[in-house]
Design a protein around this motif. Sequence first.
Motif, PDB file in Angstrom:
ATOM      1  N   ARG A 169       2.403  61.068  -0.103  1.00  0.00           N
ATOM      2  CA  ARG A 169       3.007  61.365   1.200  1.00  0.00           C
ATOM      3  C   ARG A 169       4.311  62.126   1.015  1.00  0.00           C
ATOM      4  O   ARG A 169       4.564  63.122   1.694  1.00  0.00           O
ATOM      5  CB  ARG A 169       3.266  60.077   1.987  1.00  0.00           C
ATOM      6  CG  ARG A 169       3.838  60.320   3.374  1.00  0.00           C
ATOM      7  CD  ARG A 169       4.165  58.987   4.085  1.00  0.00           C
ATOM      8  NE  ARG A 169       4.423  59.178   5.482  1.00  0.00           N
ATOM      9  CZ  ARG A 169       5.587  59.625   5.998  1.00  0.00           C
ATOM     10  NH1 ARG A 169       6.592  59.922   5.199  1.00  0.00           N
ATOM     11  NH2 ARG A 169       5.720  59.776   7.302  1.00  0.00           N
TER      12      ARG A 169
ATOM     13  N   GLN B 130      -5.182  59.456   6.097  1.00  0.00           N
ATOM     14  CA  GLN B 130      -3.733  59.325   5.951  1.00  0.00           C
ATOM     15  C   GLN B 130      -3.070  60.698   5.927  1.00  0.00           C
ATOM     16  O   GLN B 130      -2.085  60.937   6.632  1.00  0.00           O
ATOM     17  CB  GLN B 130      -3.382  58.586   4.646  1.00  0.00           C
ATOM     18  CG  GLN B 130      -3.643  57.115   4.665  1.00  0.00           C
ATOM     19  CD  GLN B 130      -3.386  56.499   3.297  1.00  0.00           C
ATOM     20  OE1 GLN B 130      -3.891  56.960   2.284  1.00  0.00           O
ATOM     21  NE2 GLN B 130      -2.579  55.428   3.285  1.00  0.00           N
TER      22      GLN B 130
ATOM     23  N   TRP C 106      -0.346  62.147   8.550  1.00  0.00           N
ATOM     24  CA  TRP C 106       1.002  62.571   8.159  1.00  0.00           C
ATOM     25  C   TRP C 106       1.273  63.986   8.628  1.00  0.00           C
ATOM     26  O   TRP C 106       2.342  64.284   9.174  1.00  0.00           O
ATOM     27  CB  TRP C 106       1.184  62.470   6.647  1.00  0.00           C
ATOM     28  CG  TRP C 106       1.073  61.075   6.110  1.00  0.00           C
ATOM     29  CD1 TRP C 106       1.398  59.911   6.747  1.00  0.00           C
ATOM     30  CD2 TRP C 106       0.597  60.697   4.817  1.00  0.00           C
ATOM     31  NE1 TRP C 106       1.156  58.837   5.929  1.00  0.00           N
ATOM     32  CE2 TRP C 106       0.660  59.284   4.736  1.00  0.00           C
ATOM     33  CE3 TRP C 106       0.116  61.412   3.723  1.00  0.00           C
ATOM     34  CZ2 TRP C 106       0.268  58.584   3.607  1.00  0.00           C
ATOM     35  CZ3 TRP C 106      -0.275  60.710   2.597  1.00  0.00           C
ATOM     36  CH2 TRP C 106      -0.191  59.309   2.537  1.00  0.00           C
TER      37      TRP C 106
END
Length: 159
Positions: free
Chosen positions: A150, A109, A113
């Motif tokens: 994130r 992830q 990103w």
Amino acid sequence: MPVTDADRRVLARAVELAREAIDAGDEPFGSVLTDASGRTLFEDRNRTSGGDETLHPEFEIARWAANNLAPDERALAVVYTSGEHCPMCSAAHAWVGLGRIVYAASAGQISGWRSEWGLAPSAVAVLPITTVAPGLPVDGPVEPFASEVRELLRRAALG
């Protein structure tokens, strides 16, 4: 193993440490080590802004555990971390015989990103913990913490 409410409480602290890291000018990563009963033994945040890229909190946990816990205590300990261990930290975790890992956001992830934001790829290969250290019990990613990580990473990268 399913992620419990107790796991989520400690994982929230790891994300809080990541927030502290970004506020101090470091990359937003934080980690907490607990014993088998869930008592916090050690916690740290990323401290790489001084130029030493090995000062990851997961690596510091491994060092602390090697110096302060018996092998059987290490095996029952749990590491909670805002981001999945990099290969260096995965190896350190396995070498000292730590137990389960619970992470908020996966390395995949995080890499995705960073790519989405047009940032350079990591200096090391993006590998799942279990590729580096097969057999370790690992749980993650865990929402809503992955989304929080994130946002912290975006803030660190893009301002």
